[in-house]
Design a protein around this motif. Structure first.
Motif, short mmCIF file in Angstrom:
data_model
loop_
_atom_site.label_atom_id
_atom_site.label_comp_id
_atom_site.label_asym_id
_atom_site.label_seq_id
_atom_site.Cartn_x
_atom_site.Cartn_y
_atom_site.Cartn_z
N LYS A 21 0.85 -1.19 0.00
CA LYS A 21 0.00 0.00 0.00
C LYS A 21 0.88 1.25 0.00
N PRO A 22 0.52 2.25 -0.75
CA PRO A 22 -0.74 2.45 -1.46
C PRO A 22 -0.72 1.97 -2.92
N MET A 23 0.29 1.22 -3.31
CA MET A 23 0.45 0.79 -4.71
C MET A 23 -0.22 -0.53 -5.05
N VAL A 24 -0.93 -1.16 -4.14
CA VAL A 24 -1.56 -2.45 -4.42
C VAL A 24 -2.79 -2.23 -5.30
N MET A 25 -2.79 -2.89 -6.45
CA MET A 25 -3.86 -2.72 -7.43
C MET A 25 -4.62 -4.03 -7.69
N LEU A 26 -4.58 -4.94 -6.72
CA LEU A 26 -5.34 -6.19 -6.76
C LEU A 26 -5.97 -6.41 -5.40
N ASP A 27 -7.15 -7.00 -5.38
CA ASP A 27 -7.69 -7.41 -4.09
C ASP A 27 -8.14 -8.87 -4.11
N THR A 28 -8.05 -9.51 -5.30
CA THR A 28 -8.48 -10.89 -5.40
C THR A 28 -7.66 -11.63 -6.45
N PHE A 29 -7.31 -12.86 -6.13
CA PHE A 29 -6.69 -13.77 -7.09
C PHE A 29 -7.61 -14.97 -7.17
N TYR A 30 -8.28 -15.13 -8.32
CA TYR A 30 -9.30 -16.17 -8.46
C TYR A 30 -8.71 -17.53 -8.80
N GLU A 31 -7.83 -17.54 -9.79
CA GLU A 31 -7.26 -18.82 -10.19
C GLU A 31 -6.02 -18.60 -11.03
N GLY A 32 -5.21 -19.65 -11.10
CA GLY A 32 -3.99 -19.56 -11.88
C GLY A 32 -3.49 -20.93 -12.29
N THR A 33 -2.74 -20.93 -13.38
CA THR A 33 -2.03 -22.11 -13.86
C THR A 33 -0.59 -21.66 -14.07
N ASP A 34 0.20 -22.43 -14.76
CA ASP A 34 1.57 -22.01 -15.07
C ASP A 34 1.61 -20.84 -16.05
N THR A 35 0.55 -20.66 -16.84
CA THR A 35 0.57 -19.64 -17.89
C THR A 35 -0.61 -18.68 -17.88
N GLU A 36 -1.57 -18.86 -16.97
CA GLU A 36 -2.76 -18.01 -16.96
C GLU A 36 -3.18 -17.68 -15.53
N ALA A 37 -3.79 -16.51 -15.41
CA ALA A 37 -4.34 -16.11 -14.11
C ALA A 37 -5.58 -15.26 -14.32
N LEU A 38 -6.44 -15.27 -13.32
CA LEU A 38 -7.62 -14.41 -13.28
C LEU A 38 -7.58 -13.68 -11.95
N THR A 39 -7.57 -12.35 -12.02
CA THR A 39 -7.48 -11.51 -10.83
C THR A 39 -8.66 -10.54 -10.77
N GLY A 40 -8.76 -9.85 -9.64
CA GLY A 40 -9.82 -8.87 -9.50
C GLY A 40 -9.40 -7.65 -8.71
N LEU A 41 -10.13 -6.58 -8.97
CA LEU A 41 -9.94 -5.33 -8.22
C LEU A 41 -11.30 -4.63 -8.14
N THR A 42 -11.72 -4.30 -6.94
CA THR A 42 -12.89 -3.44 -6.77
C THR A 42 -12.35 -2.02 -6.65
N GLY A 59 -3.72 3.63 -13.92
CA GLY A 59 -4.22 2.68 -12.93
C GLY A 59 -4.62 1.35 -13.56
N LEU A 60 -5.25 1.41 -14.72
CA LEU A 60 -5.61 0.18 -15.43
C LEU A 60 -4.36 -0.58 -15.86
N ILE A 61 -3.37 0.14 -16.37
CA ILE A 61 -2.14 -0.52 -16.81
C ILE A 61 -1.40 -1.13 -15.62
N GLU A 62 -1.36 -0.42 -14.50
CA GLU A 62 -0.71 -0.96 -13.30
C GLU A 62 -1.47 -2.17 -12.78
N HIS A 63 -2.78 -2.14 -12.83
CA HIS A 63 -3.58 -3.30 -12.42
C HIS A 63 -3.24 -4.52 -13.28
N ILE A 64 -3.12 -4.32 -14.59
CA ILE A 64 -2.76 -5.42 -15.49
C ILE A 64 -1.36 -5.93 -15.16
#
Length: 144
Positions: A21-42, A59-64
């Motif tokens: 903080k204050p640079m954290v741009m994720l609040d959820t990690f839903y799933e991942g494999t060796d090559t893919e992930a799904l994350t979230g941010l409210t 902010g969008l680019i940093e979130h990605i």
């Protein structure tokens, strides 16, 4: 790749990324494999990258970028290693269709399409509900 149940939420996400903080741009990690992930941010009003009631382009680019970092961190976590530090090397074909508002829940999928040494090329898409907000290609350099 779309799971309703989160693997990491809130402060737990910090185990996957080097940012604090204050640079954290994720609040959820839903799933991942060796090559893919799904994350979230409210999107929160006190987010460093909010301007008024909207998340800005940086902010969008940093979130990605942090979603990519979380993928690397998840892989390290599964191997009982600390999360690596990464750097954005390049952003290409970036399209931002609209800026999300405070309260929106973003879901970002990242997929590694190639890796050479410590550099990964990935594709990313950020959505709010089923609406595409942003997409890009990104090169990420990871310190080993």
């Amino acid at each position: 790749m779309m799971t309703a149940q989160a693997l990491f939420e809130g402060e737990e996400v910090l185990a996957l990324i080097p940012q604090r903080k204050p640079m954290v741009m994720l609040d959820t990690f839903y799933e991942g494999t060796d090559t893919e992930a799904l994350t979230g941010l409210t999107v929160q009003a006190d987010n460093l990258f909010c301007n008024g009631r909207r998340l800005t382009e940086p902010g969008l680019i940093e979130h990605i970028a942090q979603s990519a970092s979380a993928l690397a961190g998840y892989t390290a976590w599964r191997n009982h290693q600390p999360a690596p530090t990464g750097y954005i090397g390049e952003v290409r074909k970036c399209r931002i269709f609209r800026l999300p508002e405070v309260g929106e829940q973003l879901r970002t999928s990242v997929s590694i399409i190639s890796e050479v040494m410590n550099v990964s090329l990935l594709l990313a898409e950020t959505k709010s509900e089923d609406n595409l907000i942003a997409s890009c290609q990104m090169k990420i350099y990871l310190e080993k």
